[in-house]
Design a protein around this motif. Structure first.
Motif, PDB file in Angstrom:
ATOM      1  N   THR A 143      17.833  14.951 -17.864  1.00 16.15           N
ATOM      2  CA  THR A 143      17.248  13.936 -17.000  1.00 16.15           C
ATOM      3  C   THR A 143      18.291  12.886 -16.645  1.00 16.15           C
ATOM      4  O   THR A 143      19.081  12.474 -17.488  1.00 16.15           O
ATOM      5  CB  THR A 143      16.059  13.233 -17.690  1.00 16.15           C
ATOM      6  OG1 THR A 143      15.147  14.201 -18.197  1.00 16.15           O
ATOM      7  CG2 THR A 143      15.330  12.320 -16.709  1.00 16.15           C
ATOM      8  N   GLY A 144      18.277  12.468 -15.380  1.00 13.63           N
ATOM      9  CA  GLY A 144      19.140  11.385 -14.931  1.00 13.63           C
ATOM     10  C   GLY A 144      18.295  10.196 -14.499  1.00 13.63           C
ATOM     11  O   GLY A 144      17.221  10.360 -13.912  1.00 13.63           O
ATOM     12  N   TYR A 145      18.768   8.990 -14.792  1.00 13.16           N
ATOM     13  CA  TYR A 145      18.043   7.765 -14.462  1.00 13.16           C
ATOM     14  C   TYR A 145      18.965   6.864 -13.645  1.00 13.16           C
ATOM     15  O   TYR A 145      20.122   6.660 -14.017  1.00 13.16           O
ATOM     16  CB  TYR A 145      17.616   7.021 -15.729  1.00 13.16           C
ATOM     17  CG  TYR A 145      16.876   7.878 -16.715  1.00 13.16           C
ATOM     18  CD1 TYR A 145      15.488   7.890 -16.746  1.00 13.16           C
ATOM     19  CD2 TYR A 145      17.574   8.691 -17.621  1.00 13.16           C
ATOM     20  CE1 TYR A 145      14.806   8.688 -17.653  1.00 13.16           C
ATOM     21  CE2 TYR A 145      16.897   9.489 -18.522  1.00 13.16           C
ATOM     22  CZ  TYR A 145      15.521   9.488 -18.532  1.00 13.16           C
ATOM     23  OH  TYR A 145      14.851  10.287 -19.423  1.00 13.16           O
ATOM     24  N   VAL A 146      18.442   6.347 -12.542  1.00 18.73           N
ATOM     25  CA  VAL A 146      19.190   5.409 -11.728  1.00 18.73           C
ATOM     26  C   VAL A 146      18.479   4.057 -11.822  1.00 18.73           C
ATOM     27  O   VAL A 146      17.265   3.977 -11.610  1.00 18.73           O
ATOM     28  CB  VAL A 146      19.270   5.855 -10.252  1.00 18.73           C
ATOM     29  CG1 VAL A 146      20.148   4.907  -9.452  1.00 18.73           C
ATOM     30  CG2 VAL A 146      19.809   7.283 -10.156  1.00 18.73           C
ATOM     31  N   LEU A 147      19.239   3.022 -12.135  1.00 20.21           N
ATOM     32  CA  LEU A 147      18.649   1.706 -12.337  1.00 20.21           C
ATOM     33  C   LEU A 147      19.517   0.626 -11.711  1.00 20.21           C
ATOM     34  O   LEU A 147      20.668   0.869 -11.354  1.00 20.21           O
ATOM     35  CB  LEU A 147      18.511   1.382 -13.834  1.00 20.21           C
ATOM     36  CG  LEU A 147      17.816   2.377 -14.754  1.00 20.21           C
ATOM     37  CD1 LEU A 147      18.824   3.291 -15.423  1.00 20.21           C
ATOM     38  CD2 LEU A 147      17.023   1.629 -15.813  1.00 20.21           C
ATOM     39  N   TYR A 148      18.948  -0.566 -11.637  1.00 23.71           N
ATOM     40  CA  TYR A 148      19.803  -1.728 -11.442  1.00 23.71           C
ATOM     41  C   TYR A 148      19.465  -2.776 -12.485  1.00 23.71           C
ATOM     42  O   TYR A 148      18.334  -2.859 -12.977  1.00 23.71           O
ATOM     43  CB  TYR A 148      19.739  -2.295 -10.024  1.00 23.71           C
ATOM     44  CG  TYR A 148      18.453  -2.939  -9.574  1.00 23.71           C
ATOM     45  CD1 TYR A 148      18.015  -4.153 -10.111  1.00 23.71           C
ATOM     46  CD2 TYR A 148      17.691  -2.358  -8.573  1.00 23.71           C
ATOM     47  CE1 TYR A 148      16.850  -4.754  -9.675  1.00 23.71           C
ATOM     48  CE2 TYR A 148      16.521  -2.957  -8.127  1.00 23.71           C
ATOM     49  CZ  TYR A 148      16.109  -4.155  -8.682  1.00 23.71           C
ATOM     50  OH  TYR A 148      14.959  -4.744  -8.250  1.00 23.71           O
ATOM     51  N   ALA A 149      20.476  -3.539 -12.851  1.00 21.43           N
ATOM     52  CA  ALA A 149      20.311  -4.668 -13.751  1.00 21.43           C
ATOM     53  C   ALA A 149      20.444  -5.936 -12.920  1.00 21.43           C
ATOM     54  O   ALA A 149      21.431  -6.104 -12.197  1.00 21.43           O
ATOM     55  CB  ALA A 149      21.375  -4.642 -14.847  1.00 21.43           C
ATOM     56  N   LYS A 150      19.436  -6.801 -12.981  1.00 20.03           N
ATOM     57  CA  LYS A 150      19.432  -8.042 -12.205  1.00 20.03           C
ATOM     58  C   LYS A 150      19.817  -9.182 -13.124  1.00 20.03           C
ATOM     59  O   LYS A 150      19.221  -9.395 -14.175  1.00 20.03           O
ATOM     60  CB  LYS A 150      18.042  -8.295 -11.616  1.00 20.03           C
ATOM     61  CG  LYS A 150      17.952  -9.574 -10.789  1.00 20.03           C
ATOM     62  CD  LYS A 150      18.723  -9.427  -9.484  1.00 20.03           C
ATOM     63  CE  LYS A 150      18.478 -10.623  -8.547  1.00 20.03           C
ATOM     64  NZ  LYS A 150      19.135 -11.854  -9.048  1.00 20.03           N
ATOM     65  N   PHE A 151      20.858  -9.907 -12.712  1.00 18.06           N
ATOM     66  CA  PHE A 151      21.362 -11.019 -13.501  1.00 18.06           C
ATOM     67  C   PHE A 151      21.033 -12.344 -12.826  1.00 18.06           C
ATOM     68  O   PHE A 151      21.225 -12.501 -11.619  1.00 18.06           O
ATOM     69  CB  PHE A 151      22.883 -10.899 -13.674  1.00 18.06           C
ATOM     70  CG  PHE A 151      23.303  -9.704 -14.485  1.00 18.06           C
ATOM     71  CD1 PHE A 151      23.467  -9.800 -15.856  1.00 18.06           C
ATOM     72  CD2 PHE A 151      23.515  -8.477 -13.873  1.00 18.06           C
ATOM     73  CE1 PHE A 151      23.848  -8.694 -16.606  1.00 18.06           C
ATOM     74  CE2 PHE A 151      23.894  -7.367 -14.616  1.00 18.06           C
ATOM     75  CZ  PHE A 151      24.065  -7.477 -15.986  1.00 18.06           C
ATOM     76  N   ASN A 152      20.519 -13.282 -13.618  1.00 16.87           N
ATOM     77  CA  ASN A 152      20.296 -14.648 -13.167  1.00 16.87           C
ATOM     78  C   ASN A 152      20.861 -15.593 -14.217  1.00 16.87           C
ATOM     79  O   ASN A 152      20.652 -15.367 -15.418  1.00 16.87           O
ATOM     80  CB  ASN A 152      18.796 -14.940 -12.987  1.00 16.87           C
ATOM     81  CG  ASN A 152      18.198 -14.155 -11.832  1.00 16.87           C
ATOM     82  OD1 ASN A 152      17.466 -13.205 -12.044  1.00 16.87           O
ATOM     83  ND2 ASN A 152      18.512 -14.552 -10.623  1.00 16.87           N
ATOM     84  N   PRO A 153      21.563 -16.615 -13.793  1.00 21.50           N
ATOM     85  CA  PRO A 153      22.151 -17.553 -14.768  1.00 21.50           C
ATOM     86  C   PRO A 153      21.094 -18.115 -15.723  1.00 21.50           C
ATOM     87  O   PRO A 153      20.022 -18.539 -15.300  1.00 21.50           O
ATOM     88  CB  PRO A 153      22.728 -18.658 -13.867  1.00 21.50           C
ATOM     89  CG  PRO A 153      22.987 -17.991 -12.554  1.00 21.50           C
ATOM     90  CD  PRO A 153      21.888 -16.986 -12.402  1.00 21.50           C
ATOM     91  N   GLY A 154      21.400 -18.053 -16.999  1.00 25.77           N
ATOM     92  CA  GLY A 154      20.521 -18.633 -18.010  1.00 25.77           C
ATOM     93  C   GLY A 154      19.312 -17.798 -18.363  1.00 25.77           C
ATOM     94  O   GLY A 154      18.468 -18.239 -19.151  1.00 25.77           O
ATOM     95  N   LYS A 155      19.171 -16.584 -17.790  1.00 27.92           N
ATOM     96  CA  LYS A 155      18.019 -15.740 -18.072  1.00 27.92           C
ATOM     97  C   LYS A 155      18.462 -14.391 -18.615  1.00 27.92           C
ATOM     98  O   LYS A 155      19.611 -13.985 -18.436  1.00 27.92           O
ATOM     99  CB  LYS A 155      17.189 -15.537 -16.808  1.00 27.92           C
ATOM    100  CG  LYS A 155      16.591 -16.808 -16.231  1.00 27.92           C
ATOM    101  CD  LYS A 155      15.748 -16.497 -15.002  1.00 27.92           C
ATOM    102  CE  LYS A 155      15.149 -17.770 -14.425  1.00 27.92           C
ATOM    103  NZ  LYS A 155      14.329 -17.474 -13.215  1.00 27.92           N
ATOM    104  N   SER A 156      17.540 -13.695 -19.265  1.00 26.71           N
ATOM    105  CA  SER A 156      17.838 -12.353 -19.757  1.00 26.71           C
ATOM    106  C   SER A 156      17.968 -11.404 -18.573  1.00 26.71           C
ATOM    107  O   SER A 156      17.320 -11.578 -17.534  1.00 26.71           O
ATOM    108  CB  SER A 156      16.719 -11.860 -20.687  1.00 26.71           C
ATOM    109  OG  SER A 156      16.613 -12.687 -21.818  1.00 26.71           O
ATOM    110  N   VAL A 157      18.799 -10.381 -18.734  1.00 25.60           N
ATOM    111  CA  VAL A 157      18.946  -9.372 -17.683  1.00 25.60           C
ATOM    112  C   VAL A 157      17.625  -8.642 -17.509  1.00 25.60           C
ATOM    113  O   VAL A 157      16.901  -8.385 -18.465  1.00 25.60           O
ATOM    114  CB  VAL A 157      20.083  -8.385 -18.038  1.00 25.60           C
ATOM    115  CG1 VAL A 157      19.800  -7.685 -19.353  1.00 25.60           C
ATOM    116  CG2 VAL A 157      20.284  -7.361 -16.933  1.00 25.60           C
ATOM    117  N   ARG A 158      17.272  -8.314 -16.247  1.00 24.50           N
ATOM    118  CA  ARG A 158      16.062  -7.566 -15.968  1.00 24.50           C
ATOM    119  C   ARG A 158      16.435  -6.214 -15.383  1.00 24.50           C
ATOM    120  O   ARG A 158      17.286  -6.119 -14.490  1.00 24.50           O
ATOM    121  CB  ARG A 158      15.168  -8.320 -14.975  1.00 24.50           C
ATOM    122  CG  ARG A 158      14.674  -9.667 -15.475  1.00 24.50           C
ATOM    123  CD  ARG A 158      13.887  -9.543 -16.771  1.00 24.50           C
ATOM    124  NE  ARG A 158      12.731  -8.664 -16.653  1.00 24.50           N
ATOM    125  CZ  ARG A 158      12.000  -8.240 -17.684  1.00 24.50           C
ATOM    126  NH1 ARG A 158      12.311  -8.598 -18.912  1.00 24.50           N
ATOM    127  NH2 ARG A 158      10.957  -7.464 -17.481  1.00 24.50           N
TER     128      ARG A 158
END
Length: 298
Positions: A143-158
Motif C-alpha cells: 500500500t502507498g499513502y500520499v499525504l501532506y503535512a500542514k505547518f503553522n507557527p506555534g501549532k502541532s503539525v496537521r
C-alpha cells in the motif's frame, strides 16, 4: 491554447497524447464546484495499524489518521531557528509499505523552502510500526499513502491523507489472465466505445469522434491546481482507466511527478459520462486506455 492528439497501439492500451500549453488563469471557472477526492472511499482495503482493525470503515479510517498523527506529534521536533519557527505551509510526501506491512520506501516532494523539514519527516516515517496488511485474492498486497503535512507557527503539525494506492503487482498473473479474457485495445475492437454525442456518427468515424469528445471533456473540466500555480510546478501525468462492459468508467489510476497533478487528472476523468461499451463479435468488452497529460504553465 494548443494541444495535439496522437494514437498509438500498445498491448491492451491505446495512448491519447494531450499536450496542454496554457496559462492556468485562462481556465478558472467562478462558482463551479470542484469535486473533492476522498481516498478512503475509493481504497477500502489498505494496510492499517494493528489496533485499527475494527468493524466499520469510518472507524478504521479515523483510527489510521489519528495514529499517524500521534506518531508525528511525538516524533517531529521542529528546529529552533527563526525560519522553521515561522514556516507556514504544506509539505507533500508519500510512503509505501510492502506485502508484510513494513516500510518499503518514502518520497518527499521537495521545494527549497521545505528542505529544513524533509529529513525530519523521513525520520518519523522510519519509526512507523509494522502495519496489518490486506489480502486480495488471498494474496498480500502493498500500500502507498500520499499525504501532506500542514505547518503553522506555534501549532502541532496537521496531516491529511490525499491518496491511497493499493499495489497489485503480486496479482499480475491473475490480472493478465483476466485481461486476456476480456480486455481489448481501442484499435482492435469491432465496435469502439461510443461517447455520448457520437451515436449518430458513421461507424467508421466513431474513433475520431471519441477522441475529439475526450479532448473537449478535458478542456472543459481542466483546471491547473491553484497550489501548483503558486509553487510554479509543471509535470506530466499518466491517467489510466477502463471503459467497462456496462459503459461505465472504472479503475482510474494516475502516475505523475506530484500529487496535485495526479488528483487533478483523477478529478477530470471521474467526470466522464456513461458510454456505450465497446464490442467484439457483438458482445460488450472492457477497453483500457492510458492518456498522458502535460501540465505546463506559460
Amino acid at each position: 491554447m494548443n494541444f495535439e492528439l496522437k494514437t498509438t497501439y500498445l498491448t491492451f492500451f491505446t495512448i491519447f497524447s494531450f499536450v496542454f500549453l496554457l496559462s492556468a488563469q485562462d481556465y478558472q471557472v467562478d462558482g463551479q464546484e470542484i469535486t473533492s477526492y476522498r481516498p478512503f472511499e475509493v481504497a477500502t482495503d489498505y494496510a492499517n495499524f494493528s489496533k485499527c482493525i475494527m468493524p466499520g470503515a469510518g472507524a478504521q479510517n479515523t483510527c489510521f489518521t489519528d495514529n499517524l498523527q500521534e506518531l508525528f506529534n511525538e516524533n517531529l521536533k521542529m528546529p529552533k531557528d527563526s525560519i522553521s519557527q515561522n514556516f507556514n505551509g504544506k509539505v507533500y510526501f508519500n510512503f509505501f509499505t510492502d506485502d508484510k506491512g513494513e516500510l518499503e520506501s518514502t518520497e518527499i516532494f521537495s521545494r527549497p523552502e521545505t528542505k529544513f523539514i524533509e529529513e525530519k519527516i523521513d525520520l518519523v516515517l522510519k519509526k512507523l510500526p509494522t502495519l496489518k496488511v490486506v489480502q486480495l485474492k488471498d494474496t498480500a498486497v502493498s500500500t502507498g499513502y500520499v499525504l501532506y503535512a500542514k505547518f503553522n507557527p506555534g501549532k502541532s503539525v496537521r496531516l491529511k491523507v490525499v491518496d491511497i494506492k493499493v499495489s497489485k503487482e503480486n496479482l499480475k498473473k491473475e490480472e493478465k489472465k483476466e485481461a486476456g479474457e476480456g480486455d481489448f485495445s481501442f484499435q482492435i475492437v469491432d465496435d469502439v466505445p461510443v461517447f455520448p454525442g457520437c451515436e449518430e456518427v458513421a461507424k467508421s468515424s466513431r474513433r475520431s469522434c471519441f477522441q475529439k469528445k475526450i479532448g473537449k471533456h478535458i478542456v472543459k473540466n481542466f483546471r491547473y491546481p491553484e497550489e501548483a500555480q503558486e509553487l510554479g510546478i509543471e509535470g506530466r501525468v499518466n491517467i489510466m482507466f477502463v471503459i467497462d462492459k456496462d459503459g461505465s468508467v472504472k479503475n482510474i489510476k494516475t502516475r505523475g511527478p506530484h500529487p496535485l497533478f495526479e488528483l487533478e487528472g483523477r478529478r477530470i476523468f471521474a467526470k466522464l459520462p456513461q458510454m456505450t461499451p465497446g464490442k467484439v463479435k457483438g458482445k460488450p468488452v472492457r477497453v483500457p486506455f492510458s492518456i498522458p497529460m502535460t501540465f505546463r504553465l506559460n
